[in-house]
Every structure is written in C-alpha cells, then in structure tokens.
Design a protein around this motif. Structure first.
Motif, PDB file in Angstrom:
ATOM      1  N   MET A 136      41.259 -20.387 -19.250  1.00 22.12           N
ATOM      2  CA  MET A 136      40.267 -21.167 -19.994  1.00 22.12           C
ATOM      3  C   MET A 136      39.043 -21.495 -19.135  1.00 22.12           C
ATOM      4  N   ARG A 137      39.273 -21.753 -17.861  1.00 25.00           N
ATOM      5  CA  ARG A 137      38.138 -22.023 -16.960  1.00 25.00           C
ATOM      6  C   ARG A 137      37.296 -20.756 -16.812  1.00 25.00           C
ATOM      7  N   LYS A 138      37.939 -19.614 -16.619  1.00 26.35           N
ATOM      8  CA  LYS A 138      37.212 -18.341 -16.509  1.00 26.35           C
ATOM      9  C   LYS A 138      36.341 -18.112 -17.736  1.00 26.35           C
ATOM     10  N   ALA A 139      36.907 -18.386 -18.896  1.00 26.68           N
ATOM     11  CA  ALA A 139      36.199 -18.138 -20.150  1.00 26.68           C
ATOM     12  C   ALA A 139      34.952 -19.005 -20.284  1.00 26.68           C
ATOM     13  N   ARG A 140      34.979 -20.187 -19.716  1.00 31.60           N
ATOM     14  CA  ARG A 140      33.855 -21.116 -19.857  1.00 31.60           C
ATOM     15  C   ARG A 140      32.771 -20.939 -18.792  1.00 31.60           C
ATOM     16  N   VAL A 141      33.075 -20.247 -17.718  1.00 31.64           N
ATOM     17  CA  VAL A 141      32.113 -20.136 -16.618  1.00 31.64           C
ATOM     18  C   VAL A 141      30.811 -19.473 -17.061  1.00 31.64           C
ATOM     19  N   GLY A 142      30.903 -18.441 -17.892  1.00 31.98           N
ATOM     20  CA  GLY A 142      29.682 -17.775 -18.347  1.00 31.98           C
ATOM     21  C   GLY A 142      28.714 -18.735 -19.004  1.00 31.98           C
ATOM     22  N   PHE A 143      29.244 -19.608 -19.824  1.00 30.56           N
ATOM     23  CA  PHE A 143      28.427 -20.604 -20.509  1.00 30.56           C
ATOM     24  C   PHE A 143      27.983 -21.700 -19.546  1.00 30.56           C
ATOM     25  N   GLU A 144      28.920 -22.234 -18.786  1.00 33.58           N
ATOM     26  CA  GLU A 144      28.625 -23.364 -17.912  1.00 33.58           C
ATOM     27  C   GLU A 144      27.730 -22.984 -16.731  1.00 33.58           C
ATOM     28  N   SER A 145      27.788 -21.725 -16.313  1.00 31.87           N
ATOM     29  CA  SER A 145      26.956 -21.308 -15.188  1.00 31.87           C
ATOM     30  C   SER A 145      25.471 -21.385 -15.532  1.00 31.87           C
ATOM     31  N   ALA A 146      25.129 -21.364 -16.803  1.00 30.83           N
ATOM     32  CA  ALA A 146      23.729 -21.493 -17.203  1.00 30.83           C
ATOM     33  C   ALA A 146      23.144 -22.822 -16.727  1.00 30.83           C
ATOM     34  N   ASN A 147      23.934 -23.891 -16.792  1.00 33.80           N
ATOM     35  CA  ASN A 147      23.466 -25.196 -16.307  1.00 33.80           C
ATOM     36  C   ASN A 147      23.227 -25.163 -14.802  1.00 33.80           C
ATOM     37  N   VAL A 148      24.113 -24.490 -14.079  1.00 34.12           N
ATOM     38  CA  VAL A 148      23.967 -24.390 -12.623  1.00 34.12           C
ATOM     39  C   VAL A 148      22.717 -23.583 -12.284  1.00 34.12           C
ATOM     40  N   LYS A 149      22.491 -22.497 -13.005  1.00 34.83           N
ATOM     41  CA  LYS A 149      21.317 -21.644 -12.743  1.00 34.83           C
ATOM     42  C   LYS A 149      20.011 -22.381 -12.993  1.00 34.83           C
ATOM     43  N   LYS A 150      20.012 -23.327 -13.919  1.00 33.60           N
ATOM     44  CA  LYS A 150      18.806 -24.116 -14.173  1.00 33.60           C
ATOM     45  C   LYS A 150      18.461 -24.986 -12.969  1.00 33.60           C
ATOM     46  N   VAL A 151      19.485 -25.502 -12.302  1.00 28.62           N
ATOM     47  CA  VAL A 151      19.276 -26.389 -11.160  1.00 28.62           C
ATOM     48  C   VAL A 151      19.020 -25.586  -9.878  1.00 28.62           C
ATOM     49  N   LEU A 152      19.819 -24.552  -9.644  1.00 28.89           N
ATOM     50  CA  LEU A 152      19.674 -23.709  -8.452  1.00 28.89           C
ATOM     51  C   LEU A 152      18.821 -22.492  -8.828  1.00 28.89           C
ATOM     52  N   ALA A 153      17.640 -22.778  -9.321  1.00 28.74           N
ATOM     53  CA  ALA A 153      16.828 -21.766  -9.994  1.00 28.74           C
ATOM     54  C   ALA A 153      16.236 -20.704  -9.067  1.00 28.74           C
ATOM     55  N   HIS A 154      15.934 -21.063  -7.849  1.00 31.62           N
ATOM     56  CA  HIS A 154      15.241 -20.120  -6.964  1.00 31.62           C
ATOM     57  C   HIS A 154      16.240 -19.327  -6.140  1.00 31.62           C
ATOM     58  N   HIS A 155      16.544 -18.124  -6.605  1.00 29.60           N
ATOM     59  CA  HIS A 155      17.415 -17.227  -5.841  1.00 29.60           C
ATOM     60  C   HIS A 155      16.975 -15.791  -6.087  1.00 29.60           C
ATOM     61  N   SER A 156      17.136 -14.960  -5.076  1.00 32.53           N
ATOM     62  CA  SER A 156      16.727 -13.565  -5.181  1.00 32.53           C
ATOM     63  C   SER A 156      17.755 -12.731  -5.915  1.00 32.53           C
ATOM     64  N   ILE A 157      19.027 -13.015  -5.661  1.00 32.29           N
ATOM     65  CA  ILE A 157      20.105 -12.297  -6.341  1.00 32.29           C
ATOM     66  C   ILE A 157      21.227 -13.260  -6.698  1.00 32.29           C
TER      67      ILE A 157
END
Length: 146
Positions: free
Chosen positions: A93-114
């Motif tokens: 269940m955690r694996k299944a939610r990471v795709g969705f939840e990682s969007a919030n993390v990407k908004k905060v840790l926005a500056h990355h090359s890869i």
C-alpha cells in the motif's frame, strides 16, 4: 500537504543548496506506517554514499543530495539529485501511494537536475549518477567518459 513543507525540511533543503553550508544531503521519511505525514529523518555531509546507507529496505523515503564533480581540470560542477526510494521490503500500500505522494515532495525539493528512482543501494552508485548528470547537463568535457 503531507508535511513536506515543514520548516525543518525547508531549512535542510536550503542548507543542502547553500554553497556556504557543509550539509550536502537530507532524508525525508514517513512519520508512521500509516498516512502520508512526512518528517526530516537525517542530514549529513558525507554525500551520496552516506545518504545511500541511510535508506531503509523496508520503507519508502525521499533523499536530496548535492553532487559535485569535475568537468575538466579547470572547472567543477554542482548538481542536485532527488532520490525516490522504495525499499524492496516496503509494504504494498505504501508503494502504491508513493507515485501520488511524491508529487508533494517534488514541489518542495523542486530544484534538481535528475530524479533517481531507487529500490536498492546499487541504484545509487555515484559513478552512474554522475554519468546521468553529465548527460542531463549538456556539455561533456570528458568525451563521454564518466
């Protein structure tokens, strides 16, 4: 939001990005086995190899790391890498939610090359990451040799 924008996470992010701070990685983990609440669970100065050792095979976690490498004898580059870790023993269940939840993390840790999607520590070999950063950065002053 899931807590990805908590003050301690934002401060750690700023520290990793700062040229004046020795901190070069941060680790975000889920606060509990249930829910999407995130918390800062580590920072350090030992680079990608130190961060890789902190990932838990039974958890989904997020890492952010500063990687420095030489383009040639005259220059050094600094790039940032977002790691989305889903350990091999992470609950379904955690694996299944990471795709969705990682969007919030990407908004905060926005500056990355890869972004590196990692399941195992072998996915975080520095030589391979630097090769990917060189390709993402455009210019390759070593004729393709990492």
């Amino acid at each position: 939001m899931s807590g990805a924008d908590a003050p301690e996470i934002l401060a750690a992010y700023d520290a990793v990005r700062s040229d004046k701070n020795e901190t070069n990685w941060l680790l975000i983990s889920y606060a509990s086995g249930m829910g999407d609440k995130l918390k800062l669970t580590g920072t350090g100065t030992g680079g990608l190899s130190e961060l890789a050792e902190r990932f838990d095979p039974g958890e989904a976690q997020y890492g952010y790391v500063r990687v420095e490498y030489a383009n040639d004898t005259e220059s050094k580059r600094v790039k940032f890498v977002l790691v989305i870790w889903i350990g091999e023993n992470t609950k379904v269940m955690r694996k299944a939610r990471v795709g969705f939840e990682s969007a919030n993390v990407k908004k905060v840790l926005a500056h990355h090359s890869i972004q590196v999607d990692a399941r195992d520590r072998s996915d975080l070999e520095e030589k391979e990451i630097v090769a990917r950063l060189r390709k993402a950065g455009g210019a390759d002053y070593n004729g393709g040799r990492g």
